[in-house]
Motif scaffolding. Structure first.
Motif, short mmCIF file in Angstrom:
data_model
loop_
_atom_site.label_atom_id
_atom_site.label_comp_id
_atom_site.label_asym_id
_atom_site.label_seq_id
_atom_site.Cartn_x
_atom_site.Cartn_y
_atom_site.Cartn_z
N TYR A 43 43.25 16.34 31.12
CA TYR A 43 44.12 16.77 32.21
C TYR A 43 45.07 15.65 32.65
CZ TYR A 43 41.39 21.07 32.95
OH TYR A 43 40.79 22.30 32.81
N GLY A 44 45.36 14.74 31.76
CA GLY A 44 46.34 13.69 32.02
C GLY A 44 47.51 13.82 31.06
N PRO A 45 48.69 14.21 31.55
CA PRO A 45 49.83 14.38 30.64
C PRO A 45 50.40 13.07 30.13
CG PRO A 45 50.49 14.82 32.91
CD PRO A 45 49.01 14.64 32.92
N GLY A 95 43.98 18.79 37.72
CA GLY A 95 44.52 20.10 37.37
C GLY A 95 45.82 20.38 38.10
N GLY A 96 45.96 19.86 39.32
CA GLY A 96 47.22 19.98 40.05
C GLY A 96 48.33 19.19 39.37
N LEU A 97 47.99 17.99 38.90
CA LEU A 97 48.96 17.22 38.11
C LEU A 97 49.39 17.99 36.87
CD1 LEU A 97 50.48 14.66 37.18
CD2 LEU A 97 48.30 13.80 36.28
N MET A 98 48.42 18.61 36.20
CA MET A 98 48.75 19.37 34.99
C MET A 98 49.63 20.58 35.31
SD MET A 98 47.78 18.05 32.15
CE MET A 98 47.86 19.50 31.08
N ALA A 99 49.36 21.26 36.43
CA ALA A 99 50.19 22.40 36.81
C ALA A 99 51.62 21.95 37.11
CB ALA A 99 49.59 23.11 38.02
N LEU A 100 51.75 20.81 37.78
CA LEU A 100 53.08 20.25 38.05
C LEU A 100 53.80 19.93 36.76
CD1 LEU A 100 55.21 18.91 39.93
CD2 LEU A 100 53.78 16.85 39.90
N TYR A 101 53.12 19.23 35.86
CA TYR A 101 53.69 18.87 34.58
C TYR A 101 54.06 20.11 33.76
CZ TYR A 101 53.69 17.25 29.72
OH TYR A 101 54.03 17.00 28.40
N ALA A 102 53.14 21.08 33.72
CA ALA A 102 53.38 22.29 32.93
C ALA A 102 54.62 23.03 33.40
CB ALA A 102 52.16 23.20 32.99
N HIS A 103 54.82 23.12 34.72
CA HIS A 103 55.97 23.85 35.22
C HIS A 103 57.27 23.12 34.93
CE1 HIS A 103 57.47 26.72 38.62
NE2 HIS A 103 58.22 26.76 37.55
N LYS A 106 56.11 30.26 38.33
CA LYS A 106 55.54 29.80 39.59
C LYS A 106 54.33 28.92 39.29
CE LYS A 106 56.93 33.70 42.53
NZ LYS A 106 56.48 34.70 43.53
N SER A 107 54.11 27.94 40.16
CA SER A 107 52.97 27.05 39.98
C SER A 107 52.32 26.75 41.31
CB SER A 107 53.41 25.74 39.30
OG SER A 107 54.45 25.12 40.04
N LEU A 108 51.01 26.51 41.25
CA LEU A 108 50.21 26.09 42.40
C LEU A 108 49.74 24.67 42.14
CD1 LEU A 108 47.97 29.29 42.71
CD2 LEU A 108 50.16 28.84 43.86
N VAL A 109 50.22 23.75 42.94
CA VAL A 109 49.95 22.32 42.73
C VAL A 109 49.20 21.81 43.96
CG1 VAL A 109 51.00 20.07 42.32
CG2 VAL A 109 52.05 22.13 41.33
N LEU A 110 47.87 21.79 43.88
CA LEU A 110 47.04 21.41 45.02
C LEU A 110 46.53 19.99 44.84
CD1 LEU A 110 47.05 24.60 44.99
CD2 LEU A 110 44.80 24.45 46.07
N VAL A 112 48.85 12.19 41.38
CA VAL A 112 50.16 11.72 40.94
C VAL A 112 50.32 10.21 40.94
CG1 VAL A 112 51.40 13.84 41.54
CG2 VAL A 112 51.07 12.07 43.29
N SER A 113 49.54 9.49 41.74
CA SER A 113 49.80 8.05 41.92
C SER A 113 49.79 7.25 40.62
CB SER A 113 48.78 7.46 42.91
OG SER A 113 48.97 8.00 44.19
N PRO A 114 48.83 7.45 39.71
CA PRO A 114 48.80 6.60 38.52
C PRO A 114 49.95 6.86 37.54
CG PRO A 114 46.66 7.61 38.93
CD PRO A 114 47.65 8.32 39.78
N VAL A 115 50.64 7.98 37.68
CA VAL A 115 51.68 8.33 36.69
C VAL A 115 53.02 8.57 37.39
CG1 VAL A 115 50.06 9.23 34.98
CG2 VAL A 115 50.91 10.74 36.77
#
Length: 243
Positions: free
Chosen positions: A79-81, A133-141, A150-154, A158-161
């Motif tokens: 789950y790390g892009p 998983g929120g990072l992945m949803a952000l990246y995926a969108h 639409k995406s749900l980013v909870l 984000v800090s390390p990337v």
């Protein structure tokens, strides 16, 4: 999952009458599927009770949750892009998020569309998750806006990337009509981390807004980084999906 050469549990929510209604349904794809529906399945024995929230609001959709890896820290790779280092743990992670998305797009979605009565177009194909998983949803969108509208980013991790995300957002070529729900809490990792997370999210929102992305932002004054607090958002993010 061909990319990882392993099998993985999929947690699926279907409307009770999906076999007889002759209806087709929008589909929400989710990371950490084990945490969505049942306390018994949840990693920390507390789920989002998402099925109950869907039924109480009488929304009609299919939810497809991919269970994460439970082997060591493999979830952070999966789950790390982007690659990143955890200096406290003295460990580096490879960033295999692209391989995970290859599974979501080229294996999982075609299977779901073939076997269940979905609305397969991007307008009714959504993605979501929390923490990594929120990072992945952000990246995926950002990267796959031709697939997800639409995406749900909870509480995105984000800090390390941070720098990777800025570049990804800046050079992205978004499709039209995109909407993103982002939430994060003041009590997740302490005041300093909350300020940093707010800065990063604000910068990403600024970049993507210029590209036409519309946002629903939910800053939670007492929000913690846990399933119990994300469960309390179900009604709000379901309203966002169907507004």
């Amino acid at each position: 999952m061909e990319s990882f050469d392993e099998d993985r549990m999929i947690h699926l929510y279907l409307p009770d009458d999906y076999l007889t209604s002759n209806k087709r349904y929008p589909v929400l794809y989710m990371f950490d599927g084990q945490n969505l529906f049942s306390d018994e399945d949840a990693t920390f024995h507390s789920s989002w009770h998402l099925a109950q929230a869907i039924e109480e609001r009488q929304f009609e959709l299919i939810v497809v949750g991919q269970e994460c890896s439970h082997t060591g820290n493999d979830r952070l790779d999966e789950y790390g892009p982007y690659p990143f280092a955890d200096f406290e743990a003295k460990e580096a992670f490879n960033g295999y998020g692209d391989l995970t998305m290859d599974f979501f797009i080229h294996e999982l979605k075609p299977y779901i569309d073939e076997h269940y009565p979905t609305m397969p177009q991007r307008e009714t194909t959504w993605i979501g998750g929390s923490s990594c998983g929120g990072l992945m949803a952000l990246y995926a969108h950002i990267v796959y806006s031709d697939i997800y509208s639409k995406s749900l980013v909870l509480s995105p991790f984000v800090s390390p990337v941070e720098d990777y995300l800025y570049l990804e957002a800046f050079y992205s070529e978004l499709m039209q009509d995109n909407q993103m729900y982002i939430s994060w809490g003041a009590l997740e990792e302490g005041k300093h981390e909350f300020v940093k997370e707010t800065k990063i999210i604000s910068n990403i929102v600024s970049i993507l807004s210029q590209k036409g992305m519309k946002f629903h932002l939910n800053v939670k004054e007492n929000g913690r980084h846990c399933e119990q607090d994300w469960a309390q958002e179900c009604n709000e993010f379901l309203e966002f999906l169907f507004e």
